[in-house]
Design an enzyme around this catalytic site. Sequence first.
Site, short mmCIF file in Angstrom:
data_model
loop_
_atom_site.label_atom_id
_atom_site.label_comp_id
_atom_site.label_asym_id
_atom_site.label_seq_id
_atom_site.Cartn_x
_atom_site.Cartn_y
_atom_site.Cartn_z
N CYS A 130 23.24 -32.46 5.49
CA CYS A 130 23.99 -33.39 5.96
C CYS A 130 25.21 -33.64 5.63
O CYS A 130 25.61 -33.52 4.39
CB CYS A 130 22.94 -34.59 6.20
SG CYS A 130 22.62 -35.47 4.43
N ALA B 277 24.76 -35.32 1.93
CA ALA B 277 24.77 -33.97 1.01
C ALA B 277 26.26 -33.35 0.71
O ALA B 277 26.33 -33.25 -0.58
CB ALA B 277 23.85 -33.12 1.62
N HIS C 46 32.25 -33.28 3.19
CA HIS C 46 33.34 -32.89 2.17
C HIS C 46 34.76 -33.53 2.66
O HIS C 46 35.38 -34.00 1.77
CB HIS C 46 33.59 -31.31 2.46
CG HIS C 46 32.43 -30.43 2.20
ND1 HIS C 46 32.03 -29.15 3.03
CD2 HIS C 46 31.36 -30.74 1.31
CE1 HIS C 46 31.02 -28.73 2.50
NE2 HIS C 46 30.55 -29.62 1.62
#
Lengths: 552, 459
Positions: free
Chosen positions: A69, A72, A205
């Site tokens: 996800c 994460a 990210h």
Amino acid sequence: MDALEDIVLEAEGLTPEKVKLEMLAKYPTKVARKRARQIVINKVGETGDVPEIQANVRTTPGLIGQRGCCYAGCKGVVLGPSRDIVNITHGPIGCGFYSWLTRRNQTDADASPDGHNFMTYCFSTDMQEKEIIFGGEKKLKQAIQEAYDLLDPKPKAIGVFATCPVGLIGDDVHSVCKEMKEKLGINVFGFSCEGYKGVSQSAGHHIANNGIFTHVVGTDDTIREGKFKINLLGEYNIGGDAFELERIFEKCGLTLISTFSGNSTISGFANCHTADLNLIMCHRSINYVADMLEKKYGLPWIKINFISASATAKSLRKIAAYFGDPELTARVEAVIAEEMPAVEKARDEIYPRTQGKRVMLFVGGSRAHHYQDLFRELGMTTLSAGYEFGHRDDYEGRNVLPSIQVDADSRNIQELEVHPDPEKYNPRKSPDEMERLTREGLPFNKYDGMMPEMPDDTMIIDDLSQYETDKLIELYKPDIFCAGIKEKYIVQKHGIPMKQLHSYDYGGPYAGFKGAVNFYKDIDRMVNSKIWSYMKAPWQKNPELMATYAWE
Amino acid sequence: MLLRHTPKEVTERSALTINPAKTCQPVGAMYAALGIHGCLPHSHGSQGCYAYHRSALTRHFKEPVIAATSAFTEGSSVFGGQANLLQAIDNIFTVYNPDIIAVHTTCLSETIGDDIPQIISKAKAEGKVPDGKYVIHANTPSYVGSHVTGFSTMTRAMVDYFAESSGHKTKTLNLIPGYSEPSDMEEIRRIASLMGIQTIMFPDTSRVLNGPLTGKYRMFPDGGVTIPELRQAGSSMGTVALGALASSAAAKALDAKCKVPCEILDLPMGLHGTDMYVDILRRIAGVNVPDSLTLERGQLVDVISDMHQYFYGKKVALAGDPDQLLAIAKFLVSIDMIPVYMVTGTPAGKKFEKALREVVKDAPCEVKIQMPGDMFLLHQWIKQSPVDLLIGNSYLKYIAKDEDIPLVRHGFPIFDRIGHSYFPTMGYKGGLRFLEKILDALLDRKDRDATDINMELVM
């Protein structure tokens, strides 16, 4: 490029088109239609053009895949591997627990003057039902205060990561962080990285890149010594990769200002805008920071790859070409000349045993591409590959960026508007120089993606499902399969060695020159192991009782 | 130092958990669901949840851990996850064809308030659940309880969905094994079968999460309790539930639903814990205890007496789940070791804490218990006054290394050793293995610390 040479497969009538159809046959029509666009048979045109693949789209519920996800991706990628920050997970206990030391980001805390290392800790607000109902901001504030009060020595930065319920109940982590930053006088900042955002880790990210750029990058203008200053982006120091690269950089006379993020520090990020070149390893996870650094500070970026010895040598030469200093060029060549014999010796010894073996790689957002170089050095062929959370540009190259449709899931991830810094913007090269370097084979802001480097007729599969994994293995029987921990033992139950390319199966480093040798040895051990012949007992191999003992 | 920022002085914390001694409900529900034959656990949340749970269980068991997800997006988080779950059910049965899907919720779907039974009904009405196939559910909000609660709730769901009374009682006994290893489940059943008792055990992860390597992957391995067995559990003569926290909800539900009486015991760890289990089995089933089992008991007593000098007075720090803490503490006290520090992250309630304090009431020194507590606090206590041995999951190795204290791995998760899936720590034989592990740790340390002069060959 040459078509995939595989006589056996051809003989069995196993064309990639047939395999694709077989994989899709079992799916409900709607699912099959969607997956058909994510399973592409490679064909590289004369100009390097490749077929379009659908990527970075929603995972189909129930299909079982590899992805994690947004949280994460956010906590894991930029700040997780940075040792001098306290990362507090704001949410129920699970998210913090599962992300506690489970990525193998090594760090050398004693290399920092302050010796800070909070990576071995898991900090969480452990939200309870009460906070879900009445809000968790008060508890978060108190948690930040307690982290500051009790840790010894005190942290200089605290990051806060929002989990799914936080977004739903409307806790404003950013205002809490702002308030606590003023109160404590240290850097405190938050990330709205709720797990449901985006379609994979990739959204996280991007959010992490934005956060670090907003709150940390450019806050320390100290000019460090060094003639050739670089940042390494998208290198996470799994199994000590970054240590090997640091060794090589030092040998070459390159000064590493900051790594995003492996063996990394918040202090390094703060100072990274003082470097002169950004090197991008994992394009997917970090290209946003590179773009923003260029826009705001005039720091150009190039795509490099330190996975495989030949890629490492090539990347070092690119760096030398950028700086254009004869002394540096000579030193880089000397380092390559010094390092390569050991690599070649190991390779020559192993090559006869690995040559012709066949590989599948389904992992991450760059590793499925980078590791093909290492396998090529061993004479191994990649049959099929794909990313867990890559975008089209990671497959087809950045030239497709303008044609990528922004869907609802991506639109919700903020794009920071960045302008040149009025004081600190300093283009490191003139447009003429940039143009000359590009002409001489040093392209800036360019990544061609995975597909142009892969042979025709290989299967490129985005967001591989469990069903497709089993089918691929059953039909192709590869000699080795590369993915992550969830796939590890499933693949091995099929009787095929499985290499984890997130955690390296707790080995490594695999980057740089020494890493290449480690990888050759590990792959040799795996694909030539006798253990895969143990699966049948003697009585299963010869079930008929030909003669019995006549013991009375 | 690995945990270099942990101060010795304990300060009050009300909001910050550091180095938790628990994780969240859904992983426990997923583990329990894997103990149903032909079951695909399904996580109704964003895909990070199932990715994390599958990873954690895979690392612990070094085995395939299969599960599916509703893969919530921002849209489903706003409008609810019904469409995702309906689609998932359809895809799962079409592509993977399990006998049963066991849905558990997450903090996300619980906060939204998705009504799972209603969605399951809709799936059935729309023909998405093939004949003879099942979808069950458990509500497992991550912000309540811990992984143990999730295990308990999913185990109870097995009763709620399937158990039915046929009107007459069979000679079968139900066993609910608690949040224990596949090896322990096997051992618990082996003991009953040595006594000639027919059992239905649920959940049962043996031969699911400790399966063989044969070269053929099967998504649904041989093991697991079957649906007919779960149905018949409602006609069994009784239930023995092991570990109150993990197992009593299901046992009581079965009693309420099908009038199957239950006994709730500690986990059968160590001499007395196993004695209790065997004795209850004997009395419920009206059977004699076979000599072979009495022999196993005698062997455990023998080792305790042979090696007593090494156990006596040794201080132990424990972190783990409540049922395990209670059973281990009793075992340790029975061999004259002292569990001086105990933490669990699971809120187990005042009654449980009282029971645990009762176990150590005669300890010759102060005993510290914190629940819910975390490993950071445990470490601080150790810094103030050290212990001889640590018992708990793999995360304790950071404390073990920093403080140079031997560690016996036990509980969940164990990421860095094997054995727990194959060799039990329950029953008499399991007790022997547990003692062996404790002795290995203590005596290896003694050998390491020995000087050239006082090194002992015979111990």
